[in-house]
Design a protein around this motif. Structure first.
Motif, short mmCIF file in Angstrom:
data_model
loop_
_atom_site.label_atom_id
_atom_site.label_comp_id
_atom_site.label_asym_id
_atom_site.label_seq_id
_atom_site.Cartn_x
_atom_site.Cartn_y
_atom_site.Cartn_z
N CYS A 108 35.60 44.14 42.58
CA CYS A 108 35.69 43.99 44.04
C CYS A 108 36.88 43.10 44.44
CB CYS A 108 34.41 43.38 44.58
SG CYS A 108 32.98 44.42 44.32
N THR A 109 37.40 42.35 43.51
CA THR A 109 38.50 41.43 43.81
C THR A 109 39.83 41.95 43.28
OG1 THR A 109 37.98 40.30 41.75
CG2 THR A 109 37.00 39.39 43.74
N LYS A 110 39.90 43.24 43.05
CA LYS A 110 41.05 43.87 42.39
C LYS A 110 42.42 43.40 42.92
CE LYS A 110 40.17 48.18 41.90
NZ LYS A 110 40.08 49.67 42.00
N GLU A 111 42.57 43.43 44.24
CA GLU A 111 43.88 43.08 44.81
C GLU A 111 44.30 41.68 44.42
OE1 GLU A 111 44.68 46.55 45.97
OE2 GLU A 111 46.11 45.00 46.53
N PHE A 112 43.34 40.79 44.25
CA PHE A 112 43.67 39.39 44.04
C PHE A 112 43.78 39.06 42.55
CE2 PHE A 112 42.00 40.18 48.16
CZ PHE A 112 42.99 39.61 48.95
N ILE A 113 43.06 39.81 41.74
CA ILE A 113 43.24 39.67 40.29
C ILE A 113 44.62 40.17 39.91
CG2 ILE A 113 42.46 40.61 38.08
CD1 ILE A 113 39.61 40.21 39.03
N ARG A 114 45.06 41.22 40.55
CA ARG A 114 46.41 41.73 40.33
C ARG A 114 47.45 40.64 40.63
NH1 ARG A 114 46.98 47.17 40.34
NH2 ARG A 114 45.30 47.54 41.83
N ILE A 115 47.22 39.89 41.69
CA ILE A 115 48.15 38.80 42.04
C ILE A 115 48.11 37.72 40.97
CG2 ILE A 115 48.57 36.95 43.72
CD1 ILE A 115 47.71 38.89 45.94
N LEU A 116 46.93 37.38 40.49
CA LEU A 116 46.83 36.36 39.43
C LEU A 116 47.60 36.82 38.18
CD1 LEU A 116 43.14 35.04 39.48
CD2 LEU A 116 45.11 34.30 40.82
N VAL A 117 47.42 38.08 37.82
CA VAL A 117 48.10 38.60 36.62
C VAL A 117 49.62 38.43 36.77
CG1 VAL A 117 48.67 40.72 35.35
CG2 VAL A 117 46.29 40.22 35.96
N GLU A 118 50.08 38.67 37.98
CA GLU A 118 51.52 38.60 38.21
C GLU A 118 52.05 37.16 38.26
OE1 GLU A 118 53.78 40.24 41.77
OE2 GLU A 118 52.57 41.92 41.04
N GLU A 119 51.26 36.28 38.83
CA GLU A 119 51.79 34.95 39.17
C GLU A 119 51.40 33.84 38.19
OE1 GLU A 119 53.70 34.22 42.09
OE2 GLU A 119 53.90 36.41 42.06
N ILE A 120 50.36 34.05 37.41
CA ILE A 120 49.84 32.96 36.58
C ILE A 120 50.22 33.19 35.11
CG2 ILE A 120 47.70 31.85 35.75
CD1 ILE A 120 48.37 31.21 38.68
N ASP A 121 50.76 32.14 34.49
CA ASP A 121 51.22 32.27 33.10
C ASP A 121 50.16 31.89 32.06
OD1 ASP A 121 53.64 33.43 33.04
OD2 ASP A 121 54.81 31.60 33.22
N LEU A 122 48.93 32.18 32.34
CA LEU A 122 47.85 31.99 31.35
C LEU A 122 47.11 33.32 31.23
CD1 LEU A 122 46.13 28.59 32.31
CD2 LEU A 122 47.60 29.04 30.34
N PRO A 123 46.39 33.49 30.14
CA PRO A 123 45.57 34.72 30.05
C PRO A 123 44.55 34.76 31.19
CG PRO A 123 45.70 33.61 27.91
CD PRO A 123 46.31 32.68 28.91
N ILE A 124 44.51 35.89 31.88
CA ILE A 124 43.52 36.09 32.95
C ILE A 124 42.35 36.87 32.32
CG2 ILE A 124 43.08 37.11 35.22
CD1 ILE A 124 45.24 34.90 35.21
N ILE A 125 41.16 36.35 32.45
CA ILE A 125 39.98 36.99 31.86
C ILE A 125 38.96 37.26 32.96
CG2 ILE A 125 38.10 36.72 30.18
CD1 ILE A 125 39.95 34.84 28.59
N VAL A 126 38.65 38.53 33.19
CA VAL A 126 37.67 38.85 34.25
C VAL A 126 36.28 38.51 33.73
CG1 VAL A 126 36.66 40.63 35.69
CG2 VAL A 126 39.11 40.61 35.27
N ASP A 127 35.56 37.74 34.51
CA ASP A 127 34.38 37.05 33.98
C ASP A 127 33.04 37.47 34.55
OD1 ASP A 127 32.56 35.32 32.98
OD2 ASP A 127 33.42 33.52 33.81
N ALA A 128 32.97 38.16 35.63
CA ALA A 128 31.65 38.51 36.17
C ALA A 128 31.78 39.76 37.00
CB ALA A 128 31.11 37.36 37.02
#
Lengths: 256, 256, 256, 256
Positions: free
Chosen positions: C162-182
């Motif tokens: 449900c947060t797809k648009e914002f996870i996409r932004i995290l993937v682009e902008e954050i230099d740590l592994p992004i792990i979808v958690d719930a």
């Protein structure tokens, strides 16, 4: 603005067509009034009930009756019902429904094309309910339909525009008014259909199952008008992958 | 029907708030008129431009000015801009925006809560732009905000209700008017937000990037009203996995 | 191919992290085996139950324990639980959860940042569960987290991304592994998250509520690998508004 | 587990069918290998090109050739191509495509039914590409097809499962293997189709337009297997309007 829906030479201001199947007669009147509806479907069995409740007497002056062929399972039955409807004074419009699937109530495009051909030749203004298949839509055009009425989702489901990608193709490729005929469950969905360039929306269950039927009729009326206006105005572009300041954010505060 | 939007004790009939950032002054007037808008945002820099183009003179009588803190990157800067706005006669409403991300223009909830606390104590009617996080929304309530303004999608993107699931939670859990503030790109999306129980919708880019701006303003006005009416009327149920005849299809034709 | 997930200097082949909360101990073993999982969360209360059922004895050799701070309502409580976990031999990884909303179980980003700062300084490898807010993610990076774990939807809801648009932004902008958690409810959703460039997916309820738990664990393993491979391979373009023959359709039949 | 795809009495382990139209011959071999494909489509013109590049020599032993009738605009042409394919040694399987719309490449269901009837009587194992219309699918069953191949979206568009609602209906109502045949653009979409109970997925453009074709073939293979396993395992329930702790959160910390 002189933006009219034209169906078989007849002009309509309203682009919300009311399916009346789920309403009592008094309720139908209320929805017509609050939805500012100009065209109402009518199942034949309700038209000739005889006795004190003849629905034709309940339909206000100036409203176009759109008898449907509900109950027909093939072209022949549909043709029979259509002729009967005209005989008892329901006029030349006919909403053609040919359905033999009792679970999903999906239309039979092939039988629908056959019935359209016969009825159009007899002078009917045929508005066929159909499954949004481009090839079938082209055949309906050739058969003489005055509009094409693809479903958005199964009848009565309130599921919305499940066929969006294909209705979009019909809008682009077919030179008749496209009217979304089933599945619309919320005003926002009717609005979205209109934004895509659909000519009108037909609604029944979404209004009938609302808490306040008259208010929901008004809501649909406005949503349809909003979608039409947006289509005519031309929708703005969608950005991908970033934002764009709406305020004149030429610099942050210090730099002012 | 006496359904009003109440913000900080002030009543509004219109539930469409206009962001003016992307419009010329004359255009702003047109949108106010066709959208029947009663509240218009104003970036401070446009308010005090001096010379012949003072936007305050262009805003019709009876319209509530909603100055925003566009350009503020932290609570302190936002507070400074808000005070300045009040000094030059923009009134007590303030649309709080604290943004230091220049690509997606996402609000900083933490700094926004801080600024809300300060400004509410100074008597401002604070309407904070925020990222739809339930915990932050609760803190905004505690800090004294008069509404909560979650984004639907990044500003100016016209992407729609990407945060739908979480705006729904705010509507349920927060006892202030929820106003969707960014991302709405089409009237149908504004309508859907209102159907969910949002109190108002703010719009700027979707109107500014339309082909016919005045007509699109009208479309948004109607869509917002339609969504509100549908919310009040109570939406019907959605069927899963089958259809349900809308016409009184008690039997097929032969069995009549 | 040497594609590894690196968390705090530790390398993992598996990109499916198992949340164990809903499983019996024997079931946990089965899921670890069929999902080829290398990291499993552990709620402290289950670790030190004492008596015959100590979960630590059930976790196979070579599996990294990821104790979580489930039950913590603020930074202080979370820090306390994390220290306890290390003392009883759960290692340096800690899945930070700070939740005080009992209906939607949404994380408190602000308290989470505070706890991350404290724990990272004490040498913990902090993996914070968070609401996908770009500003909060940046603060988690600055606070010393080794990954960022945004939710896809409320815990246990199986509602998906449900947060797809914002996870996409995290993937682009954050230099740590992004792990979808719930929120991930189906393998296809895990696959889609991975296609977007997410580094790993955490799963619990979707497997626990499946009909055949071991088989669903296998399904998630494969879906995560498929999504990762697709991300590395580079997805193809999406056409808009037409089709493109996949077969060498240079002409229709007659023209051959 | 002995879960096999059965088509016309032939058993397949793989549920990923490769459309070869967009690949060079060498590339086709690579995709067959990395995707562990057992069935590959073949356009007739490629089969009999003569000279040094006869595709039939490139297809590895054990792979079932699925010649298609690409280029046919009506039943008659399709029948002619099918017979030709059998004559030159392509076997009894035939992927029936009847298309006369050159923009969206949508299949003509009516002509497809006619051709299916003729070819099934001649002993062909007919796998018809179709627009997902339940009535047409029923006629294909009656005409003797061995599977039904509805499109997900226009060929080559990579748009995914735009027909989801209607493919779900086919899965429920039709007693033949349902194979999604066009539009699948990402492994997650193939996975989702399989989760819905589809028997197999056909893929061409999504692999051909990937950055690394062999890796994408592997990704699709795994995604299809993941979706199948999830379908067999039984998906978990989706919660509406709240969360549910996955950890054994029987109380907050203090209450332990």
């Amino acid at each position: 603005m002189n933006d009219r829906l034209v169906l078989g030479g007849h002009e309509f201001q309203s682009r919300l067509i009311l399916g009346s199947g789920k309403f009592s007669l008094a309720m139908t009147q209320a929805v017509i009034k609050h939805g500012e509806v100009e065209m109402v479907t009518l199942a034949l069995r309700r038209a000739n009930v005889g006795g004190e409740e003849n629905i034709l007497e309940y339909i206000p002056e100036g409203i176009t009756i759109l008898p449907n062929t509900s109950g027909a399972r093939n072209a022949e039955e549909a043709v029979r019902i259509a002729r009967l409807a005209r005989e008892i004074g329901c006029g030349s419009f006919i909403k053609l429904e040919v359905i033999h699937d009792s679970k999903y109530l999906l239309p039979d495009n092939y039988e629908t094309v056959k019935a359209t051909e016969i009825l159009a030749k007899e002078g009917f203004l045929v508005m066929p309910y159909m499954y949004p298949d481009l090839n079938a839509a082209r055949e309906l055009v050739n058969a003489g339909a005055v509009s094409v009425m693809p479903l958005g989702a199964p009848i009565g489901s309130n599921k919305g525009l499940c066929t969006k990608e294909f209705i979009r193709i019909l809008v682009e490729e077919i030179d008749l008014p496209i009217i979304v005929d089933a599945g619309i469950g919320r005003p926002s969905q009717a609005c979205e259909a209109m934004e895509m360039g659909v000519a009108a929306v037909m609604c029944n269950t979404a209004i009938a199952t609302a808490g306040d039927v008259a208010q929901m009729a008004r809501a649909f009326k406005q949503a349809v008008e909003a979608g039409r206006a947006a289509y005519l105005a031309g929708l703005g572009r969608v950005l991908d992958g970033r934002a764009e300041a709406s305020s004149p954010l030429t610099g942050f505060l210090e730099e002012c």
